[in-house]
Design a protein around this motif. Structure first.
Motif: not given
Length: 456
Positions: A4-14
């Motif tokens: 879940h954290l990986d997805k949220t960080f990916t979203a933030a970076i995107f």
């Protein structure tokens, strides 16, 4: 948790990358002004996050609002295209949002007092064990309930009613599959029947309202009823032929009919009065959203529902709808919608065909609410007659609900598949056929019927 954290960080970076690229490089190839570049970036961000589901869908709506107020609005103000953030806030509590909120209250009311269960059981009782008639009864019950309450809740409830029937059928009998598949597919179809049946309907009505095209509750039903009836009959015949009963007689458990309690009677009265208000409110000068205040006030004032019921309403769905509407306002305010429309073919028939196919493909793999929020705004700036614009918008909304080929396509599909009573290939076969038939029906019959009803 780590995933879940990986997805949220990916979203933030995107999001950070898209914002940074637009601010540093812009989109010079497309010839857009800066406000349009920002709007295009917000559109891309919303589309990717809605499709990927890296973060909850309702969070995307709040992100859209934040980006519009902090990033887009100053640029619109510099171009004298907007002067207040109320432009975007209005999408989060409009007449359509109020209509859906009233629909959610009715849904909660029917479920709390068992009105949905009484109706479903009465349908099954009338079929007297005849297999094909029982299948039709299940389809009709699911479709009717999904016109008024959550199709997800309807699916879960109807599965609990049908599972005792499955115990009386041999394990290898194909009709077991028909009974289970009928539930999610009929629930998906039923949503097209009323404005409150499914979120894409609300999105369609909201965008039409922005063009001063007001469709009443009764008008929406008249536009969708022939397709609803056709799809339900086709589903019944399709399941009967793919998974035949072969002379099977069902044993239906007899249930004692209990009389209505005073509160159940009151709940039924609220439902009937609200439905009549939605049908005839236009003649009384009342909007659908205004009528929706009736169940909201009465149910909580007189204790039919309480604060805990209010907290359990699906607020996330309301905000998902609102985010889509706010996105459409940004497209219109910045003029990006006109730029996009300029790249589309001029022929409305071609536009409908392309739009319907795009909506069907997107809704198969992502939320139909998100799909409607992305595709419907693209046709809103077309310089065509009222009848044609209504035909386009209704066709897109309907197609979003008719995509049902995969277990992940809709919540009803996912619930039915998780029961382990059906296989993925069964859902793909029947759901794929229903999706294709839905697309063909909308493209071939939608435009002539809807333009005739509204007036080209």
């Amino acid at each position: 948790m780590r995933l879940h954290l990986d997805k949220t960080f990916t979203a933030a970076i995107f999001v950070a990358i898209v914002v940074g690229l637009v601010e540093l490089l812009g989109l010079p190839i497309l010839g857009l002004n800066h406000a349009q570049e920002i709007t295009a970036a917000i559109l891309v961000i919303a589309a990717v996050l809605w499709i990927s589901e890296w973060v909850p869908l309702f969070v995307v709506s709040f992100l859209i609002l934040a980006l519009e107020i902090v990033w887009l609005l100053p640029n619109l103000q510099s171009l004298d295209l907007a002067n207040s953030n109320n432009l975007f806030f209005a999408a989060f509590f409009s007449d359509i949002i109020l209509l859906f909120l009233g629909g959610f209250v009715l849904s909660s009311l029917m479920q709390k007092y068992g009105l949905d269960l009484k109706f479903a059981q009465s349908i099954l009782k009338q079929t007297r064990g005849h297999a094909d008639l029982t299948l039709l009864g299940i389809i009709l019950a699911c479709a009717f309930l999904s016109m008024w309450i959550s199709n997800t809740a309807t699916t879960a409830m109807m599965l609990t009613i049908v599972f005792p029937l499955l115990k009386t059928i041999p394990t290898e009998h194909p009709f077991r599959i028909a009974l289970v598949l009928a539930i999610p597919f009929a629930c998906n179809i039923g949503g097209i029947g009323t404005p409150i049946g499914t979120p894409p309907n609300a999105i369609a009505l909201s965008y039409l309202a922005q063009l001063d095209i007001s469709l009443s509750f009764a008008q929406w039903i008249s536009l969708t009823a022939p397709f609803l009836i056709f799809f339900l009959v086709f589903l019944w015949q399709l399941l009967s032929r793919l998974y035949p009963a072969k002379g099977l007689v069902l044993s239906i458990e007899s249930r004692e009919d209990t009389p209505f309690s005073p509160k159940q009677g009151a709940a039924l009265a609220v439902f009937i009065v609200t439905a009549l208000g939605w049908f005839f409110g236009k003649q009384l000068g009342l909007s659908t959203g205004t009528v929706a205040l009736f169940p909201l006030i009465v149910c909580f004032w007189f204790g039919l529902l309480d604060t805990s019921d209010f907290r359990k309403l699906p607020w996330d769905i309301l905000y998902i709808i609102s985010g889509g509407l706010a996105l459409g306002i940004a497209l219109k305010s910045s003029g990006l919608d006109s730029v996009i429309v300029g790249t589309l073919p001029a022929d409305p028939t071609t536009i409908m065909m392309v739009g319907v196919l795009l909506a069907a493909a997107m809704s198969t793999v992502m939320s139909n609410t998100a799909t409607a929020g992305l595709v419907i705004p693209l046709v809103m700036s077309l310089n065509i007659s009222t009848g044609l614009i209504v035909a386009l918008v209704v066709s897109l909304a309907m197609t979003c609900s008719m995509a049902m080929a995969l277990p992940v396509t809709t919540p009803p599909n996912a619930i039915a598949f998780s029961s382990q009573a059906i296989r993925g290939k069964d859902m793909m076969l029947t759901g794929g056929i229903m999706t294709i038939v839905g697309v063909v029906a909308v493209i071939v019959f939608g435009r002539p019927y809807w333009t005739a009803m509204i007036g080209a």
